[in-house]
Design a protein around this motif. Sequence first.
Motif, PDB file in Angstrom:
ATOM      1  N   TYR A 186      -5.286   2.113   7.674  1.00 52.86           N
ATOM      2  CA  TYR A 186      -5.332   3.209   7.890  1.00 52.86           C
ATOM      3  C   TYR A 186      -4.513   4.218   7.116  1.00 52.86           C
ATOM      4  CZ  TYR A 186      -7.862   0.855  11.301  1.00 52.86           C
ATOM      5  OH  TYR A 186      -8.443   0.189  12.032  1.00 52.86           O
ATOM      6  N   VAL A 187      -5.171   5.366   6.633  1.00 48.50           N
ATOM      7  CA  VAL A 187      -3.901   6.530   5.795  1.00 48.50           C
ATOM      8  C   VAL A 187      -4.380   7.786   6.841  1.00 48.50           C
ATOM      9  CG1 VAL A 187      -3.686   7.287   3.066  1.00 48.50           C
ATOM     10  CG2 VAL A 187      -4.172   5.006   3.703  1.00 48.50           C
ATOM     11  N   THR A 188      -3.141   9.050   7.229  1.00 53.84           N
ATOM     12  CA  THR A 188      -3.299   9.561   6.863  1.00 53.84           C
ATOM     13  C   THR A 188      -3.085  10.239   5.359  1.00 53.84           C
ATOM     14  OG1 THR A 188      -0.994   9.459   7.755  1.00 53.84           O
ATOM     15  CG2 THR A 188      -2.291  10.228   9.203  1.00 53.84           C
ATOM     16  N   PRO A 221      -2.420  12.864   1.215  1.00 53.02           N
ATOM     17  CA  PRO A 221      -1.799  11.637   2.299  1.00 53.02           C
ATOM     18  C   PRO A 221      -0.590  11.249   2.706  1.00 53.02           C
ATOM     19  CG  PRO A 221      -2.236  11.024   0.126  1.00 53.02           C
ATOM     20  CD  PRO A 221      -2.678  12.408   0.203  1.00 53.02           C
ATOM     21  N   ALA A 273       1.273   5.554  -0.232  1.00 59.26           N
ATOM     22  CA  ALA A 273       0.027   6.775  -0.146  1.00 59.26           C
ATOM     23  C   ALA A 273       0.840   7.773  -0.916  1.00 59.26           C
ATOM     24  CB  ALA A 273       0.214   7.429   0.968  1.00 59.26           C
ATOM     25  N   THR A 288      -8.090   9.247  -0.981  1.00 62.14           N
ATOM     26  CA  THR A 288      -7.777   9.653   0.258  1.00 62.14           C
ATOM     27  C   THR A 288      -8.373  10.839   0.531  1.00 62.14           C
ATOM     28  OG1 THR A 288      -5.527  10.192  -0.322  1.00 62.14           O
ATOM     29  CG2 THR A 288      -6.151   8.143   0.353  1.00 62.14           C
ATOM     30  N   VAL A 297       1.112   5.559   5.859  1.00 64.67           N
ATOM     31  CA  VAL A 297       0.077   4.136   5.824  1.00 64.67           C
ATOM     32  C   VAL A 297       0.604   3.408   7.016  1.00 64.67           C
ATOM     33  CG1 VAL A 297       1.283   3.917   3.404  1.00 64.67           C
ATOM     34  CG2 VAL A 297      -1.297   2.863   4.041  1.00 64.67           C
ATOM     35  N   LEU A 357      -4.437   6.370  -2.677  1.00 63.05           N
ATOM     36  CA  LEU A 357      -3.677   5.633  -2.209  1.00 63.05           C
ATOM     37  C   LEU A 357      -3.236   3.764  -3.345  1.00 63.05           C
ATOM     38  CD1 LEU A 357      -2.698   3.721   0.939  1.00 63.05           C
ATOM     39  CD2 LEU A 357      -4.566   2.326   0.148  1.00 63.05           C
ATOM     40  N   TYR A 372       0.884  -0.815  -0.139  1.00 62.29           N
ATOM     41  CA  TYR A 372       0.089   0.162   0.055  1.00 62.29           C
ATOM     42  C   TYR A 372       0.555   0.894   0.114  1.00 62.29           C
ATOM     43  CZ  TYR A 372      -3.169  -3.180   1.432  1.00 62.29           C
ATOM     44  OH  TYR A 372      -4.013  -4.506   1.438  1.00 62.29           O
TER      45      TYR A 372
END
Lengths: 173, 315
Positions: free
Chosen positions: B193-195, B180, B153, B176, B183, B160, B151
């Motif tokens: 989960y991606v910020t 991003p 970002a 996303t 991840v 993603l 994965y």
Amino acid sequence: MKLWATALMASQLFVTSLAFAHGPTPQKIDETIVIDAPVETVWKKVSDFNGIADWHPMVESVTSPEEGTRVLKLKGKGEITDSLDEKDDAKHYLSYRLLEENIEAFPVSFYTVSIELSKANEGTEMSWKGRFYRADTGNFPPEQYNDESAVKAMEAFAKTGMASLKESLEGKK
Amino acid sequence: MKLRLGLSLSLLLVAMPLAAQHAYISSQAASKITVVDIDKQDIMAAVDVATGPVGISLDNQRNQLFVTHPEMGVVTMIDTKTNKKLGEIRTGGQPFAIAVDPSGKHQVFVSDWERNAVVVINPETKLVVDILSVGKNPAGLAIDSKSRRIYVANRNSDTLTVLDADTPRQYAEVKTGKAPYAVTVSPDGKRIYVTAIQDNTVTVISGDDYKVIKTLEAGIAPYGVAVTPDNQWLYVANQGTNDVWVFDTQHLQRVAKIDVGEMPESISFTDDSQYAYVTNWFSNTLSVIDIKSQKVIKQIAMPDGPRSLGRFIGD
């Protein structure tokens, strides 16, 4: 399929990264000054996000296209745009970020800045912290767009602003 | 009662394999890797490396540490038994996040910020074996060993990318939040989960069909993201608010805000899910959080600019 990817990569190798608004290598500044004036007096000036031209000699004028956004016309140079992240009156804390860069006016591709005031005896300690990236985030930046130039510009802007604020507030007493 | 407690504790100590864990902290400005002993919660060694180390990944089977240097276009290899450098791998571009394949297959994945790609390295030959095209300016990268997925970002595409870990194949490109950065995959592989730094969110994506399950609100400028090994808690480090937000993974609700150092960057957990370690880039510290009490129990001083993007705790 793989050949395609490789050809694509090769063409991208020569693209200058000047256009990228960010890079992998942040720099920091950490400046403080003590101003002989009450915290609330200093905060009144600092917290007025669009009023920076009143106390910062490097800012010629400010326009605000919408709330929380300010366009700074830098003296003798072009414009850069900031966006307000947080303003906390109780903590005397303000943070903002560069929304639109203009590396000819200011050689930084992106920054976040936080300003915080705290009580120091009868006066105020003002802290100015920044995280930022050089103007050219590629691995071979020209001198005017390298880390050193970015640090110099950020430092000069913080120091000049704080010194001028100190002078004007202490002079008025 | 006291006696029984003492007895059970000693039994526990005998029963548990005491694999010594360490945190490896890259200090970008100081060009150093600091090794922290997890048992003692203190520094035990420092390794000088090339300019600007950022991304970290551990090969626990081979006792090797990999560190990216975006400014130099190289990856450093370190022997974690001796804390000595094994050499450098030239990747070119700007290698940023890095992930060792935990299956034992000898390959390491690196996001290349400048070339919009994931570079695949063979650490045995120290050669680049593949370059896979992804979105613009890939930052964080994670691997799920079981499902064989990578994965990535893409910082400036707001997406993603989902890649195969064994063949050059792309499964999906998922929208996303804005910008991003980091991840992580849940330990069961079911969630990604991606910020997103610029709209202050965490996108929760299904590991089965790559659909967005939920978008969580984070603090200002969320960077690091990680899930405890017991899959109970999601931790998010917010640079703008100098804190870590804790979400319960079952309900995806925030349960705590923990103040850490200034501009926190990356989070990793000890294997027993007891402690979280957080690098604080601006204040040059490492915060140790007790997960049960959700409190910072120690701050350890670090050389200038600690980052350690990636999973930085291992053997």
